[in-house]
Structures are given as structure tokens and as C-alpha cells.
Motif scaffolding. Sequence first.
Motif, PDB file in Angstrom:
ATOM      1  N   ASP A  82     -11.068   4.183  57.736  1.00 52.25           N
ATOM      2  CA  ASP A  82      -9.817   3.595  57.251  1.00 52.25           C
ATOM      3  C   ASP A  82     -10.015   2.122  56.917  1.00 52.25           C
ATOM      4  O   ASP A  82      -9.450   1.609  55.951  1.00 52.25           O
ATOM      5  N   PHE A 103      -7.798  10.323  52.022  1.00 47.93           N
ATOM      6  CA  PHE A 103      -8.833  10.093  53.038  1.00 47.93           C
ATOM      7  C   PHE A 103      -9.942  11.142  53.009  1.00 47.93           C
ATOM      8  O   PHE A 103     -10.930  10.998  53.700  1.00 47.93           O
ATOM      9  N   ASP A 146      -2.189   8.326  62.544  1.00 49.10           N
ATOM     10  CA  ASP A 146      -1.753   8.262  61.150  1.00 49.10           C
ATOM     11  C   ASP A 146      -2.677   7.329  60.376  1.00 49.10           C
ATOM     12  O   ASP A 146      -2.587   6.113  60.466  1.00 49.10           O
ATOM     13  N   ASP A 147      -3.601   7.926  59.598  1.00 49.36           N
ATOM     14  CA  ASP A 147      -4.601   7.118  58.903  1.00 49.36           C
ATOM     15  C   ASP A 147      -3.988   6.134  57.915  1.00 49.36           C
ATOM     16  O   ASP A 147      -4.514   5.047  57.724  1.00 49.36           O
ATOM     17  N   SER A 148      -2.869   6.524  57.270  1.00 50.09           N
ATOM     18  CA  SER A 148      -2.321   5.595  56.288  1.00 50.09           C
ATOM     19  C   SER A 148      -1.703   4.393  56.996  1.00 50.09           C
ATOM     20  O   SER A 148      -1.756   3.276  56.484  1.00 50.09           O
ATOM     21  N   ALA A 149      -1.164   4.602  58.185  1.00 54.92           N
ATOM     22  CA  ALA A 149      -0.627   3.476  58.959  1.00 54.92           C
ATOM     23  C   ALA A 149      -1.752   2.549  59.405  1.00 54.92           C
ATOM     24  O   ALA A 149      -1.614   1.319  59.371  1.00 54.92           O
ATOM     25  N   TYR A 157       3.664   0.615  50.041  1.00 52.99           N
ATOM     26  CA  TYR A 157       2.832   1.797  50.297  1.00 52.99           C
ATOM     27  C   TYR A 157       3.147   2.389  51.673  1.00 52.99           C
ATOM     28  O   TYR A 157       3.384   3.585  51.813  1.00 52.99           O
ATOM     29  N   GLN A 158       3.166   1.510  52.685  1.00 52.74           N
ATOM     30  CA  GLN A 158       3.466   1.989  54.037  1.00 52.74           C
ATOM     31  C   GLN A 158       4.837   2.656  54.075  1.00 52.74           C
ATOM     32  O   GLN A 158       5.020   3.703  54.698  1.00 52.74           O
ATOM     33  N   THR A 204      -4.643   2.154  57.870  1.00 50.10           N
ATOM     34  CA  THR A 204      -5.134   1.451  56.681  1.00 50.10           C
ATOM     35  C   THR A 204      -4.225   0.292  56.314  1.00 50.10           C
ATOM     36  O   THR A 204      -4.699  -0.824  56.095  1.00 50.10           O
ATOM     37  N   SER A 205      -2.904   0.546  56.255  1.00 54.48           N
ATOM     38  CA  SER A 205      -2.007  -0.547  55.849  1.00 54.48           C
ATOM     39  C   SER A 205      -2.012  -1.681  56.858  1.00 54.48           C
ATOM     40  O   SER A 205      -1.972  -2.847  56.470  1.00 54.48           O
TER      41      SER A 205
END
Lengths: 342, 354
Positions: free
Chosen positions: A250, B266, A219-222, B65-66, A224-225
Motif C-alpha cells: 500500500d 491492489f 482496509d487497503d484503500s484507507a 478518494y478516501q 493508502t490514503s
Amino acid sequence: MIPLRDGRRGSRRPRLARTLLAAAATTALAFTAACSGGGAPPASSAPAAGGGGGGNSGYTFAMITHETPGDTFWDRIRAGAEQAAKDTGSTLNYSADPDATKQATLIDAAVNSKVDGIASTLVTPDALIPSLKKAEAAGIPVDTFNSGLDYYQQAGSIAHFSSDEKLAGQQAGAKAKDAGATKILCTIQQTGSVALEDRCAGVKDSFPNTENLQVNGADDSAVTSAIQAKLSQDKDINWVITLGATQALDTIKAKSAAGRDDVKVGTFDLNAEAAKAVQDGTLQFCIDQQPYLQGYLAIDQLYLYKKNGNVMGGGKATLTGPSFVDNTNVATILPYIDQNTR
Amino acid sequence: MSQTVKTAPAGAPAEASNRVQLGLSNRLLARPEIGALVAAVVIFIFFLAVAPSFRSLPSFFTVLYQSSTIGIVAVAVGLLMIGGEFDLSAGVITTTAGLFNAMFCYQLGINLWVGAIVSLLFCLCVGFFNGYMVMRTGIPSFLITLGSFFVLQGANLGVTKLVTGSVSSPNTTQMDGSSSLQFVFAHVFQLGPVQLNITVIWWLVFAALAAYILQRTRIGNWIYAVGGNAASARAVGVPVTRVKIGLFMTVSFLGWFTGMHYLYNFNVLQAGNGVGNEFLYIIAAVVGGTLMTGGYGNTIGVALGSFIFGMTSLGIVYAGWDPNWFRAFLGVMLLLAVMVNLYVKKLSTTRKVG
């Protein structure tokens, strides 16, 4: 071989679904006329990859890996293996499972089907060695690649092709140190992998002020955060070394979001986007372990052993890395990346 | 943030009315999100105390955001669970949506907006298929959607490899329409020192909209009814099949929405992504007070559940602890949430009159 039959047995498609599908198709067709830029280049002069010689050797080799499905890295290993099979006129049976016990079962299955040779990764030696020993007992030659540098002899493997993960980590740490690192963050995207832990341990060897961070590679957003959070929590960190190319991209996103433009990023492994980031200068380096070469050599070795009794490496492992891709050599390597061979 | 739960003395003087007036504490306890609210406040204060870098405003927005990337789909998964069903394909459909959009437009050389719409239609078909199969065959949704989970996961890999020759989508940055799509699905607003990702706004909008539908509309009543007891709902004239199919399609709609965020945030998607997130959505819903058996819960609670997830996953990082333990924390929290929910539900059903 008989092609698989289309298994639709008078299944009743719901009417609404059919309507929706038809609507989708119509919309697509209607808009196809409105062509716009940025799409696929017209397929015209794609160079045919490889020579495909070797006739037909009649050998069947099994390759068994711990591939995480959908990862560009493993795609290159497999591309190399397939090219080697094509070049030597052999048949390749590729199978994979990230779960160690299931990978062992796949090796057992290959032994049962009496293949001419087995190439396996050795990521979890304890789970895989018993199965590889069974292959040896059955007279099937085994070679190993990608991981398991310290264990391949115990597994009865005739040759081993991999990068030295610890050495690669040490060199990455040294490179960051030369570039002025004060504290390094090393991110691990897959829990419990010995090879990945080794890389970060290597970084720590040559640069003791290194901290590890576990991230969720699916999970790229995980990712990144988590990295953004870490960079705001610890202002001492000024270098991040990721163990996969996507996580490096990321990280580039995370550091600008965290307002930490001073942070530099280096990564293990390579993909097209990461290579472009190296060219732009947003990424300092990629450590290439040449997965294509690992896959190619593992199959080529089995072929040469069966045909000619050859063994590569002179009793030692053959190293395929680490080699660095940075701004000095990225231009020569980019075309190979686009071809999916590097 | 100092939210306190009001606990007025029970047994307040009865008003001159022939209606039974519940005490405030009981009325509060009867609300599904109250357990999650208490948990969120406790966890928030806990991390404020132990993690110095958690205290800054930018950290709070990173947490938001997360939470939002999980929370958007969790809204729909929560609605579906209130309606008495599960969807295990909710994690991979996000990746399917993005891959479909990127490959479709790259191969045909058309504007990304067209691909986004076609991708939406495709995702809605998947949702329809899930719902239709569940209603038609009577096989539990757990099994049906487990099947579509595997099909989608395999197709993500197989089709991507077939079309692109690699296992990742083409990069969308050079294609027409990418900047406007990026604005809708992944824009970042710079508000002084903090960055607000547009997904946070969408998350709150979707949660509020779903809460409104649940509490104030006839469809909301239908959703509770089909989740509570489908047979008696049907007997009183609720269109059970249509409601349930609609819920599955809502999940695939918000899955598509999140997939668009992944793609335009992304620009490239790996075909293996998204696996495992389906459980995070379910966890967010359960922690937020939704019952696994259906018929009970609301989306404000689900939003709080997502927020708890975001706080915990990043709070551990902010505190500088070893994130290897994150999943263990998550498991403990899930169990606690279920027990609190059970306890609260028992309280609110046994002491009817305050």
C-alpha cells in the motif's frame, strides 16, 4: 469421526434466487470454453510437501493464538504447526481469537479437555498468564511463541520461540539509517498491540527521528490514503517502515500517488507480493521472523518434552528472527514463499 | 470553498396565492442534508485553519478518494435505511466480490470480465437472500444481515484457504481483462498536479442518480413510503416486498462495485478485509441526515456524510495529530450529527407555517 450432515431441512429456495443461480452457472459454463491466459497453472507435478512420518504418537496438542482471521502471516504459523503435528504423528487442535479475554477462555477450554500440551502466543500477558498458570497447575506443559519474550517465564512456559521485536526494530532502523534516512515513518496496522508498538519503539531506539502512524489494516484503500496524506504533510520523511507486508505494498502505491518517489520502504514480515517487490527493487527489505518455524517449533517442543523431557533454548528464548530478506537473498527464498512455508 | 447557507428573513411578504408559502429558513431546515452541509463546511474550514498541508489541491483529491471508497456503498446503505432496513453484510460483501472474481477466473483460466459478471450475479443473490428473508420471516434486518455477515466472513476465509491454499486471492495483474477492468474500476486520471481516481466520479454519479430517483420518480416515493410506514404503504398499493428486496440488492450491487475497485486497485485481496466498514457506511448515512427509523433522508446528505468521514480521517493525519484518536472523533461526530438531526427535524415539524 462422523462427518457433519448437510443441514438443509426442506428449506424453500426462492424461485428468483434459483433462476439467478442457474443463470450464473450457465454463464460460467458458456464462457469456460473461452479460456484465456494468466490463470492457475495446470495441476500436474505439485511436489508433496513434507514427509508425514512419525507414525501415531497419540498426543493431542492445543495451539491458541491471537490470529486476526484472514492474514497471510498467521496462515504460515498454522502451516508450520500442522506440519509438525503431522511429522510427530500428533493431533493438533488449533483455535484463535484476537480478543485477549476470549483467547484466555480458549486456553481454559484446552485445560478442561485435558490435552497433552498447550502452545500459546503471549500477546497480552496480563490477560493470558492466569489461564496458562491453570494449565501448569493441571500438569499440562505449556510453551509460548510469537510474542511475549519478556513474560514467558512468568507464565510458566517451558520454552519460547519468537523474534525479538525490539531487536528487529533496532536493526530495521539501523538499516534505514545506513541507506540515508533523514526521517522515518513507522506505521502500525493494529491498535493496541504490544508487539507492534515494540517494533516501532525499536526503530526509534536506533533512529530517534521516527514518527508513528496508526492505520486501519483491514482496509487497503484507507491505509493508502492515510500514508499518502502523511507523506504530503511531512516532506522530511524519506523512509517508511511498515509492520506488515500488505501495508508495504500500500505504501509503494501511496508514495507514487503523493509524488514522493524519493521515499524508500522497508517492512516487517513477508508475503509473496512483498518478496517480488524486493526483487523488483521497489521494496528495500522485509524482516522475516519465520512464522512457519515458530509454529513448527512450538508443537515439536511439546512433542519432545512429552516423549523425551527435552527442552530447547537452555532456559533462554529461542529466536526465530530477525532475518533480513533483501536483494541479496530473495531469489533463494522465493520458492519457499510460493510453497507457503516461509 | 466558501459556501454560505442563505438565511433570508422569515416571514417574507406573502404572495398573492392561496398556497401556504413556507419561509426560506424553514424550507431549508426541512431538508435532511442541511445539518451535514453545515457540519461539512465547519469541519472543512477547521482543518484549513489547523492543518497547513490540508490546503493543497492534491490533499483535497486524496480526501475525495478516501470519501469515495466509503461513499459508493454508503449511497446504497442510505437508500436502504430510508427504506427502513439495515445491512450489516455490506462491509464483507466487498471482499467476497473481489475474492470470488479473482479465484473463479484464476482456477478456470478465463477472462476476468466473465468472473466479474458472475461475481455480480452472486452478490445480487446475496442481496436478494437478505431481502427475501427479512420480508418472508419478519425477523429484523439487523439479525438477518448479521447472519449473512458472519457467513460471508467465514466463507471468505474458508473458501479462499480451500481454493488457493493461502488466505489471499491470486494476483490478477497477469490475467486477461485486468487492464480494462482496472480502467473501469480503479483508473487514476492525472490532471496537472492532482490525481483523480475514477471512484470519485462513480461516487458522484451514483449519489446524483440515487438522489434523482428518490426525489423525482415513483420508486423514490415508494422508498420513503415503505420506510415511513410499511403497513400503510402496502394499503395504498406500494409493492413493499419488491421495493425492500430491490434496496438490499442495490446495496450488494454497490458493494460488488467497491469490491471490484479493491481488487483492481491492489490486484491482491486478503480474505479478512472489509470487516468493520459496514459501520462506516451506516455512520456516513446517519451523519448525512438519514434517520435510523427510516422514511427520512436523502443521498446528497449521505454523500456529504462520506465526505465528512474522509475529511476527518485524513484531516487528523494532515494536522499531524495522533491518529489513535480518530475513532473517538468519529464517535463524537456521530453523536453530534444525530442530535443536530433530531433538533432540525423537530424545528421543521413544529413550525409548519413561516
